[in-house]
Design a protein around this motif. Sequence first.
Motif, PDB file in Angstrom:
ATOM      1  N   ALA A 754      -7.398 -33.954  21.374  1.00  0.00           N
ATOM      2  CA  ALA A 754      -7.930 -33.379  20.139  1.00  0.00           C
ATOM      3  C   ALA A 754      -6.808 -32.741  19.327  1.00  0.00           C
ATOM      4  O   ALA A 754      -5.885 -32.145  19.880  1.00  0.00           O
ATOM      5  CB  ALA A 754      -8.998 -32.345  20.472  1.00  0.00           C
ATOM      6  N   GLY A 755      -6.902 -32.850  18.019  1.00  0.00           N
ATOM      7  CA  GLY A 755      -5.944 -32.197  17.126  1.00  0.00           C
ATOM      8  C   GLY A 755      -4.570 -32.826  17.099  1.00  0.00           C
ATOM      9  O   GLY A 755      -3.608 -32.204  16.643  1.00  0.00           O
ATOM     10  N   ILE A 756      -4.446 -34.073  17.577  1.00  0.00           N
ATOM     11  CA  ILE A 756      -3.151 -34.771  17.550  1.00  0.00           C
ATOM     12  C   ILE A 756      -2.874 -35.230  16.127  1.00  0.00           C
ATOM     13  O   ILE A 756      -3.730 -35.831  15.474  1.00  0.00           O
ATOM     14  CB  ILE A 756      -3.163 -35.988  18.505  1.00  0.00           C
ATOM     15  CG1 ILE A 756      -3.591 -35.554  19.917  1.00  0.00           C
ATOM     16  CG2 ILE A 756      -1.801 -36.659  18.522  1.00  0.00           C
ATOM     17  CD1 ILE A 756      -2.679 -34.567  20.551  1.00  0.00           C
ATOM     18  N   THR A 770      -0.800 -37.649   6.615  1.00  0.00           N
ATOM     19  CA  THR A 770      -1.131 -37.286   7.992  1.00  0.00           C
ATOM     20  C   THR A 770      -2.626 -37.044   8.130  1.00  0.00           C
ATOM     21  O   THR A 770      -3.313 -36.712   7.162  1.00  0.00           O
ATOM     22  CB  THR A 770      -0.374 -36.023   8.439  1.00  0.00           C
ATOM     23  OG1 THR A 770      -0.758 -34.930   7.592  1.00  0.00           O
ATOM     24  CG2 THR A 770       1.123 -36.231   8.367  1.00  0.00           C
ATOM     25  N   THR A 771      -3.118 -37.212   9.345  1.00  0.00           N
ATOM     26  CA  THR A 771      -4.488 -36.865   9.699  1.00  0.00           C
ATOM     27  C   THR A 771      -4.472 -36.371  11.134  1.00  0.00           C
ATOM     28  O   THR A 771      -3.443 -36.471  11.814  1.00  0.00           O
ATOM     29  CB  THR A 771      -5.439 -38.062   9.537  1.00  0.00           C
ATOM     30  OG1 THR A 771      -6.788 -37.624   9.732  1.00  0.00           O
ATOM     31  CG2 THR A 771      -5.116 -39.168  10.535  1.00  0.00           C
ATOM     32  N   ALA A 772      -5.583 -35.827  11.596  1.00  0.00           N
ATOM     33  CA  ALA A 772      -5.665 -35.285  12.958  1.00  0.00           C
ATOM     34  C   ALA A 772      -6.823 -35.933  13.694  1.00  0.00           C
ATOM     35  O   ALA A 772      -7.843 -36.285  13.093  1.00  0.00           O
ATOM     36  CB  ALA A 772      -5.831 -33.766  12.934  1.00  0.00           C
ATOM     37  N   PRO A 795       5.944 -36.523  16.159  1.00  0.00           N
ATOM     38  CA  PRO A 795       6.833 -35.993  17.212  1.00  0.00           C
ATOM     39  C   PRO A 795       6.504 -34.550  17.575  1.00  0.00           C
ATOM     40  O   PRO A 795       6.657 -34.156  18.732  1.00  0.00           O
ATOM     41  CB  PRO A 795       8.225 -36.128  16.590  1.00  0.00           C
ATOM     42  CG  PRO A 795       8.096 -37.228  15.581  1.00  0.00           C
ATOM     43  CD  PRO A 795       6.717 -37.109  15.039  1.00  0.00           C
ATOM     44  N   ALA A 796       6.053 -33.757  16.603  1.00  0.00           N
ATOM     45  CA  ALA A 796       5.722 -32.358  16.901  1.00  0.00           C
ATOM     46  C   ALA A 796       4.560 -32.274  17.882  1.00  0.00           C
ATOM     47  O   ALA A 796       4.556 -31.429  18.785  1.00  0.00           O
ATOM     48  CB  ALA A 796       5.386 -31.623  15.603  1.00  0.00           C
ATOM     49  N   SER A 797       3.560 -33.142  17.720  1.00  0.00           N
ATOM     50  CA  SER A 797       2.434 -33.150  18.651  1.00  0.00           C
ATOM     51  C   SER A 797       2.875 -33.590  20.038  1.00  0.00           C
ATOM     52  O   SER A 797       2.450 -33.024  21.059  1.00  0.00           O
ATOM     53  CB  SER A 797       1.326 -34.064  18.135  1.00  0.00           C
ATOM     54  OG  SER A 797       0.756 -33.551  16.957  1.00  0.00           O
ATOM     55  N   GLY A 804       4.593 -38.663  25.895  1.00  0.00           N
ATOM     56  CA  GLY A 804       5.072 -39.798  25.133  1.00  0.00           C
ATOM     57  C   GLY A 804       3.896 -40.646  24.695  1.00  0.00           C
ATOM     58  O   GLY A 804       2.764 -40.458  25.153  1.00  0.00           O
ATOM     59  N   ALA A 805       4.123 -41.592  23.776  1.00  0.00           N
ATOM     60  CA  ALA A 805       3.064 -42.441  23.241  1.00  0.00           C
ATOM     61  C   ALA A 805       3.387 -43.898  23.502  1.00  0.00           C
ATOM     62  O   ALA A 805       4.550 -44.319  23.426  1.00  0.00           O
ATOM     63  CB  ALA A 805       2.900 -42.194  21.748  1.00  0.00           C
ATOM     64  N   GLU A 806       2.363 -44.658  23.782  1.00  0.00           N
ATOM     65  CA  GLU A 806       2.508 -46.095  24.002  1.00  0.00           C
ATOM     66  C   GLU A 806       1.402 -46.821  23.226  1.00  0.00           C
ATOM     67  O   GLU A 806       0.218 -46.640  23.529  1.00  0.00           O
ATOM     68  CB  GLU A 806       2.398 -46.424  25.505  1.00  0.00           C
ATOM     69  CG  GLU A 806       2.604 -47.893  25.828  1.00  0.00           C
ATOM     70  CD  GLU A 806       3.989 -48.408  25.452  1.00  0.00           C
ATOM     71  OE1 GLU A 806       4.076 -49.548  24.967  1.00  0.00           O
ATOM     72  OE2 GLU A 806       4.962 -47.646  25.657  1.00  0.00           O
TER      73      GLU A 806
END
Length: 832
Positions: A754-756, A770-772, A795-797, A804-806
């Motif tokens: 949530a909130g990413i 941007t969106t969340a 990157p801040a999130s 990390g993200a994939e």
Amino acid sequence: MLPVSGAAQVTTAYEEGIVEVVAERLPPLPLVVLVDSAGSVLLPVEHVTYYLGFVTSWDGSVFNVPTTGGGSARIDTASNTLTVGSSPVQLAPAEIVKHGPLLYLRASRVAELLEARIDIDFATLTVAITRDNLFPAQLRIVAEQRRAVVLARQRHLERGLDLQSAPYPSASGGAIVDWDIATYNIDPTRLTTIRTFTGAALFGGDLTGGLAVDAGYDAGDHIRDTTLRYHRVIPGGRYFTQFSVGDVHTTGLLTRFVRGAEFSNRPFLRSAELSEVLVQPDLPAGWEYEVFQGNQLLGYSDVGSFDPVSVPLRAGTTPVQVRMYGPAGEEVVTTLLYQTPVSLLQRDDIEYSIGGGECFFSCDAFAHADVRYGATSLFTVGGGIEVFRDSVGSRIRPYFVYSMASGVRATAELTYMPFELYSANVALFPRNGSRANLRGSISRPGFGPITLVSHNRMRWDAEGFWDETIERHGSRFSQLRFGASASGGLGDLDRWRVSSLGSFSRGFVEARYDHDNDVARAHLLSGRAAIYVPVRIRSRTLRPLINGAIGVGDNGVRLAETGLSIQPRTNAVITAGVQWQRGYSRPTLSLGYSARTGSVKSALRAVSSASGVASSSFRVSGSTAFARDGSVTTQPMARTGYAGLHGVVFVDQDADGVFSAGDETVSDAHIIVGSYRTATDENGRFRVWGMHPYEPVPVAIDSARTPDPSLITSRSGMVVRPTPNMARRFDIPLTRTRELIGTVTASPEVATVAGITIEITDLDAGTTVTTATFSDGLFYVSRIRPGRYRVSVSPASLDALGAGAEPQSMDVIIPATGDDLVVELPPVRLHR
């Protein structure tokens, strides 16, 4: 962290536990806490204050935390006291302990220290910290998010609306006819004046011709006046920007109407930008700031950095807003008003004008040269020379001009023409809402104020006023003005006046005293008032304006008058008035009516004077603009020298940017052209007239008032440079936007989805929005324009979650055509 001495040591009565500290907008923080036998929780004070963004300090045995009031709360570990405000509170031994290098404080006392609320959920092992105003860390996140949005919008506008790069075509064609017919007597056959001006675009310039014809029994010369002029502006020119030939008004110190020519490098419309000033708030340690001009973010301070922010200085008033954030979550907003004379130039700019010709009035021939130089951002110096010939002979008159400003407090303009004119104009701005203006001059007749004195001697005049805006809620007056003026020959005082005016939402009240030695009425004390009186008739509320005045002189009441003005419909006004003056046996009565019907404006006035003579006047006016394609625009108040725009708003089905067969027109689409607004008709066509030519004008669609909210302009930034006397064709293609949908999932070790923050970058324009994500990881962005985009997790999130993200990013193409309005992305997985 510094070791703590003097606090009680941890005992076996306390147990260590791990909880998760949470605060809105901040990532959760795992903390080791102490729990006593009664179930009370003690929190590590330094860790909590650091998490919430407080700037804390140790002073010996005293731990200081800033408070929102500008002071600080203190924990004295030597005396075990807590001070919030002025009275210290003795802490029980169980409320403050030292465990290793850390100072622990009972949760309820931490809430007092931080002026907050702390709720502990033992079921989920969560400590929630809240308060009415934001904590410093929350405030910084909100500010950073706002900065990101504002800066992204600014980058978008800078890329999409490069105004100065808009080309200016040297077009010819089109025309406008501006006319009016006026009578000045009850019998219109005695005297009627017909005036008309015709303008056309010629090689990108303004060709204007006009004449006035008197008709009737009392007419003298049938053709009373003729005018012919050509004016051309060269947008973007540096050394030569415009010229006029024919019947022109010269610039320089004094404007003269001549038949000749003038050349200059002065802009057609002076740019508001002059130079820049540096703004650097003097703030205590721990404070940060942002500087805004309107909705534009000019600069901000980073933590520990206080570099000055450059603010563009504009002619007239430049409002600058400074937002300051304190170490305890304070937020203070201050507005600065920089004042400059409109005659200031940008630093190192040089402007000139040269012209002359045959005079129409007051002289036989005239020539002039004028030069101005921006010496600094707040000082402009200039001068020139006038050469003219009249019945007395030929004369040469030099002059000098100085314009200056102090910034936020004062401006001044000085003019000096040896033996002819000495003048000064000073404006003071002591505070927001207050203004004082002082003006004075010494001059020969013809330069200064109008006077009844016929002798040729130097005269002086001076005037001043003070404006005060009252902003107190419920105040009867919204603005007050006090003024005074005087004039006379050198060494004499011929006349003077003092006045006061109070204006409010429903009218005004004015009082003044005049003393005049040049006419019989040497003393006159007068008062005037006007008030709107709401009157409801059926379902309409009218606001007639009732006004009245009275004047008292040496021998009692000298004049009295009253009047009424009412607006029965939007484009019509009726006025009526009665005036009485001492010495006349009857009053003066007047009745007027003005209206705008379609493309015609008309005005009628009838007067029965105090001497018994009745008269009337009638005027009707209008204008018609012709485009090159034959379309016609009629308006009651359009004038030559201005420009227009017309075109079609359509859905670009084949994405070629050109209105063609198969494209669908859009009716009732609201269009913004600079400061003008209009809407398309049932055929999708629009027309606008009255814009300044040569200057770049942004064109946009008001998306909030478009019948289909999924439609958006095909081009992100549309700019046009209007041509004088021409209604240019400018079609606006629209395209359908899409909705972008995606999902973020996470492995078990990642705390939340949530909130990413999700970043969507336009690869063509280089802008980012941007969106969340919602609580289930879903995110979506509506009204995405067709194009190429890159979608990635901020990157801040990722740093906040330690994940990390994939995949790290995904490229997606939003199509311009097709019926599918939703583009769905494959899921993004977060992992450690």
